[in-house]
Enzyme design. Structure first.
Site, PDB file in Angstrom:
ATOM      1  N   GLU A 238       0.819  -1.203   0.000  1.00 51.08           N
ATOM      2  CA  GLU A 238       0.000   0.000   0.000  1.00 51.08           C
ATOM      3  C   GLU A 238       0.859   1.260   0.000  1.00 51.08           C
ATOM      4  OE1 GLU A 238      -3.036  -0.285  -0.561  1.00 51.08           O
ATOM      5  OE2 GLU A 238      -3.485  -2.343   0.015  1.00 51.08           O
ATOM      6  N   CYS A 239       0.354   2.291  -0.677  1.00 49.90           N
ATOM      7  CA  CYS A 239       1.073   3.562  -0.728  1.00 49.90           C
ATOM      8  C   CYS A 239       0.676   4.477   0.418  1.00 49.90           C
ATOM      9  CB  CYS A 239       0.801   4.263  -2.059  1.00 49.90           C
ATOM     10  SG  CYS A 239      -0.916   4.775  -2.276  1.00 49.90           S
ATOM     11  N   GLY A 240      -0.313   4.074   1.188  1.00 50.34           N
ATOM     12  CA  GLY A 240      -0.749   4.891   2.312  1.00 50.34           C
ATOM     13  C   GLY A 240      -2.108   5.521   2.118  1.00 50.34           C
TER      14      GLY A 240
END
Length: 244
Positions: A238-240
Site C-alpha cells: 500500500e502507498c498509504g
C-alpha cells in the site's frame, strides 16, 4: 438502511459503531456493485468523490460511478513520476467518460524533493513511507478537505493483495465514509465489465504489468512473482492512501 450521519455514528460507543457498520456491510455484501453505488449516493452524506490512480483496471470504477453521478469529482494524486502511458490513459479516459478530474499534488515539486531528500524511494521502507506521505497521503487529505468530501468511492478489490483481503464494503477513513463498490470482484468480472462496455485496461497491461504506480517503484511481473511484489520492491503493497 436509512440515511447515515457521520457525526451521529462517531458519537456512538466503539462497540455500537462497529455493530452498526457490520450490520450495513452484511446487507451491502449481497448487493451488486451498481446497487452499492446507488445506495451510497442516496444514503451517505455529500460531497461524494471518487479517487483513481488510473491504474490497470481504473476504467471499471470510473464508468461504474460516473454512470450514476456524471459530475462526481474524480481525485488524482499526481506524483509527477507516473508513466507516460498513464498520463495518456488519464487524458483518454477523461475525454471518453467526461470526467470531472481534480488533480492534487505535493506542495513541493519532484525536483525540489530530490534536491532536499535525495531519492526517497531508494531509502528503504522509511524512505518509501516518507515519499508516499509527501506525494500521496497529504495531497489526498487536502483533496478530501478542499472538496468537502463526505463519501469517498474507491476501486479496491480483495483479490489484489493480502492487505485488502478482509476490507469491508463500507468503512470510515480519514473522517469520511469510504465505499468500495467492486471490493468482491475477481479478475474475470473486471475483464467482463471492460469488454462489455468497450473499455480498455491500462496500456501497460499488455506489457506484463499487473499493477501500475510510479516509474521508479513499479516492476513488470516476472515468472514466480506475486502482484504485491511488483510494487515498492516488494517491501510494501500500500502507498498509504488506503491505510489508516
Amino acid at each position: 438502511m436509512s440515511d447515515w450521519d457521520l457525526g451521529e455514528l462517531n458519537a456512538l460507543e466503539k462497540a455500537q459503531q462497529t455493530a452498526a457498520l457490520a450490520a450495513v456491510n452484511q446487507q451491502l455484501e449481497s448487493q451488486t456493485a451498481e446497487q452499492r453505488v446507488a445506495w451510497a449516493l442516496e444514503h451517505l452524506p455529500e460531497q461524494a468523490v471518487l479517487s483513481s490512480s488510473f491504474g490497470i483496471q481504473a476504467a471499471v470504477s470510473l464508468r461504474l460511478v460516473t454512470r450514476q453521478r456524471p459530475d462526481i469529482p474524480v481525485i488524482l494524486t499526481d506524483t509527477g513520476y507516473l508513466f507516460p502511458e498513464t498520463y495518456r490513459f488519464i487524458d483518454e479516459l477523461t475525454e471518453t467518460l467526461g470526467l470531472n478530474l481534480q488533480i492534487f499534488r505535493a506542495t513541493t515539486s519532484p525536483a525540489w524533493q530530490e534536491a532536499r531528500y535525495g531519492k526517497l524511494w531508494e531509502q528503504g521502507v522509511e524512505g518509501i513511507e516518507r515519499y508516499n506521505q509527501l506525494n500521496k497521503v497529504e495531497p489526498m487529505n487536502r483533496a478530501l478537505a478542499t472538496l468537502g468530501a463526505g463519501t469517498w468511492f474507491a476501486g479496491l478489490r480483495r483479490e489484489q493483495s493480502g492487505s485488502r483481503a478482509h476490507l469491508p464494503v463500507l468503512a470510515i477513513q480519514r473522517g469520511v465514509f469510504k465505499l468500495l463498490p467492486i471490493i468482491d470482484w475477481d479478475n474475470r468480472q473486471v475483464y467482463q465489465y471492460l469488454t462489455r462496455h468497450g473499455l480498455s485496461y491500462h496500456p501497460l497491461w499488455e506489457q506484463g504489468y499487473l499493477s501500475v504506480g510510479d516509474t521508479h517503484t513499479t516492476r513488470k511481473c516476472e515468472p514466480g512473482m506475486s502482484e504485491e511484489e511488483t510494487r515498492f520492491f516488494g517491501l510494501k503493497r500500500e502507498c498509504g492512501l488506503h491505510e489508516g
